[in-house]
Design a protein around this motif. Sequence first.
Motif, mmCIF file in Angstrom:
data_model
loop_
_atom_site.group_PDB
_atom_site.id
_atom_site.type_symbol
_atom_site.label_atom_id
_atom_site.label_comp_id
_atom_site.label_asym_id
_atom_site.label_seq_id
_atom_site.Cartn_x
_atom_site.Cartn_y
_atom_site.Cartn_z
ATOM 1 N N ILE A 187 0.812 -1.209 0.000
ATOM 2 C CA ILE A 187 0.000 0.000 0.000
ATOM 3 C C ILE A 187 0.854 1.271 0.000
ATOM 4 N N LYS A 188 2.124 1.154 0.417
ATOM 5 C CA LYS A 188 3.010 2.317 0.418
ATOM 6 C C LYS A 188 3.358 2.749 -1.003
ATOM 7 N N ASN A 189 3.479 1.781 -1.890
ATOM 8 C CA ASN A 189 3.839 2.083 -3.284
ATOM 9 C C ASN A 189 3.281 0.988 -4.192
ATOM 10 N N PRO A 190 1.968 1.027 -4.473
ATOM 11 C CA PRO A 190 1.319 -0.047 -5.225
ATOM 12 C C PRO A 190 1.938 -0.300 -6.596
ATOM 13 N N GLN A 191 2.315 0.758 -7.326
ATOM 14 C CA GLN A 191 2.830 0.572 -8.686
ATOM 15 C C GLN A 191 4.180 -0.131 -8.717
ATOM 16 N N LYS A 192 4.888 -0.058 -7.623
ATOM 17 C CA LYS A 192 6.170 -0.759 -7.545
ATOM 18 C C LYS A 192 5.951 -2.272 -7.602
ATOM 19 N N PHE A 193 4.907 -2.728 -6.972
ATOM 20 C CA PHE A 193 4.628 -4.157 -6.910
ATOM 21 C C PHE A 193 3.671 -4.610 -8.011
ATOM 22 N N TYR A 194 2.886 -3.651 -8.520
ATOM 23 C CA TYR A 194 1.899 -3.986 -9.548
ATOM 24 C C TYR A 194 1.818 -2.812 -10.527
ATOM 25 N N PRO A 195 2.604 -2.863 -11.610
ATOM 26 C CA PRO A 195 2.695 -1.740 -12.564
ATOM 27 C C PRO A 195 1.356 -1.332 -13.166
ATOM 28 N N GLU A 196 0.391 -2.269 -13.255
ATOM 29 C CA GLU A 196 -0.919 -1.950 -13.847
ATOM 30 C C GLU A 196 -1.854 -1.253 -12.855
ATOM 31 N N TRP A 197 -1.352 -0.986 -11.683
ATOM 32 C CA TRP A 197 -2.188 -0.387 -10.636
ATOM 33 C C TRP A 197 -2.747 0.959 -11.062
ATOM 34 N N GLN A 198 -4.029 1.175 -10.761
ATOM 35 C CA GLN A 198 -4.683 2.461 -11.000
ATOM 36 C C GLN A 198 -5.238 2.990 -9.687
ATOM 37 N N THR A 199 -5.369 4.278 -9.605
ATOM 38 C CA THR A 199 -5.824 4.895 -8.350
ATOM 39 C C THR A 199 -7.257 4.507 -7.994
ATOM 40 N N SER A 200 -8.013 4.043 -8.991
ATOM 41 C CA SER A 200 -9.399 3.637 -8.729
ATOM 42 C C SER A 200 -9.491 2.185 -8.239
ATOM 43 N N TYR A 201 -8.355 1.492 -8.216
ATOM 44 C CA TYR A 201 -8.334 0.103 -7.776
ATOM 45 C C TYR A 201 -8.365 0.023 -6.242
ATOM 46 N N TYR A 202 -8.618 -1.188 -5.769
ATOM 47 C CA TYR A 202 -8.650 -1.435 -4.330
ATOM 48 C C TYR A 202 -7.688 -2.572 -3.989
ATOM 49 N N ALA A 203 -6.995 -2.424 -2.884
ATOM 50 C CA ALA A 203 -6.125 -3.480 -2.365
ATOM 51 C C ALA A 203 -6.618 -3.859 -0.968
ATOM 52 N N THR A 204 -6.668 -5.158 -0.698
ATOM 53 C CA THR A 204 -7.176 -5.624 0.596
ATOM 54 C C THR A 204 -6.289 -6.720 1.174
ATOM 55 N N GLN A 205 -6.357 -6.845 2.486
ATOM 56 C CA GLN A 205 -5.659 -7.944 3.142
ATOM 57 C C GLN A 205 -6.472 -9.227 3.070
ATOM 58 N N GLU A 206 -7.790 -9.086 3.111
ATOM 59 C CA GLU A 206 -8.691 -10.237 3.025
ATOM 60 C C GLU A 206 -9.257 -10.343 1.614
ATOM 61 N N LYS A 207 -9.530 -11.579 1.203
ATOM 62 C CA LYS A 207 -10.168 -11.765 -0.097
ATOM 63 C C LYS A 207 -11.668 -11.893 0.131
ATOM 64 N N TYR A 208 -12.438 -11.107 -0.628
ATOM 65 C CA TYR A 208 -13.882 -11.073 -0.433
ATOM 66 C C TYR A 208 -14.601 -11.764 -1.581
ATOM 67 N N GLU A 209 -15.589 -12.541 -1.219
ATOM 68 C CA GLU A 209 -16.401 -13.213 -2.238
ATOM 69 C C GLU A 209 -17.388 -12.238 -2.867
ATOM 70 N N HIS A 210 -17.968 -11.389 -2.015
ATOM 71 C CA HIS A 210 -18.924 -10.383 -2.488
ATOM 72 C C HIS A 210 -18.506 -9.028 -1.916
ATOM 73 N N PRO A 211 -17.529 -8.368 -2.541
ATOM 74 C CA PRO A 211 -17.036 -7.097 -1.995
ATOM 75 C C PRO A 211 -18.010 -5.950 -2.223
ATOM 76 N N ILE A 212 -17.936 -4.985 -1.311
ATOM 77 C CA ILE A 212 -18.727 -3.767 -1.437
ATOM 78 C C ILE A 212 -17.910 -2.643 -0.809
ATOM 79 N N VAL A 213 -18.106 -1.429 -1.310
ATOM 80 C CA VAL A 213 -17.378 -0.282 -0.770
ATOM 81 C C VAL A 213 -18.085 0.223 0.477
#
Length: 204
Positions: free
Chosen positions: A23-49
């Motif tokens: 989360i400190k530098n998402p693009q470093k670990f995932y170059p396709e990262w966009q600011t509208s994306y979400y990163a989570t510690q848990e994986k959700y089956e039915h995510p909601i904001v």
Amino acid sequence: MTHIYDNNLKFLLTLNYEYEDFIKNPQKFYPEWQTSYYATQEKYEHPIVDQKTNSLREMSKYEKFKAGLYELAYNEVEYKNDILTLEAGQYVNEAGELVTVPKIEGVRVEWDWINHIWEDKASNLEIVQSQYSEYEGMDTPSTLEEMRLQDPSLATEYLNMMIELRGLIYTLSVSGTQSIGYAAIQLPVPSEKLKQFKDKFKRV
């Protein structure tokens, strides 16, 4: 592990990186990262904001229901913007009010979840056996003697009732038909004196 979702909350992939580092530098670990994306510690089956935190979380049962992702169980209803699990004897009426129906007396009483009524589902044999069991413990020489001392007619009534109940149990046991409900058979009705003696006997 870090889980990535796009702006439509579609799961994209899981990365083998600690969430705190990612989360400190998402693009470093995932170059396709966009600011509208979400990163989570848990994986959700039915995510909601979550509207309060603007982060992802798992949908509640009610949210899944409203989204057509959850089917209510037989004892669940939509109630006050939530899902209420009903107990036997409860239902929500057309006005949206929670109603509790007092349970009736009976041998094998069950709640009809569709028609919202209590019903005694006991067979004739079960009904007779229930009354027999209620008085069976009094069928001892000492208790019968106590009845005779109190009132000779009481002992006679008790013995006649038990003989009649045993006969009904035998008849119904060998019968191929087992109707449901009290109206189908004629049960011996104990007098108030016998009922009082039975209640006294059970308290001892």
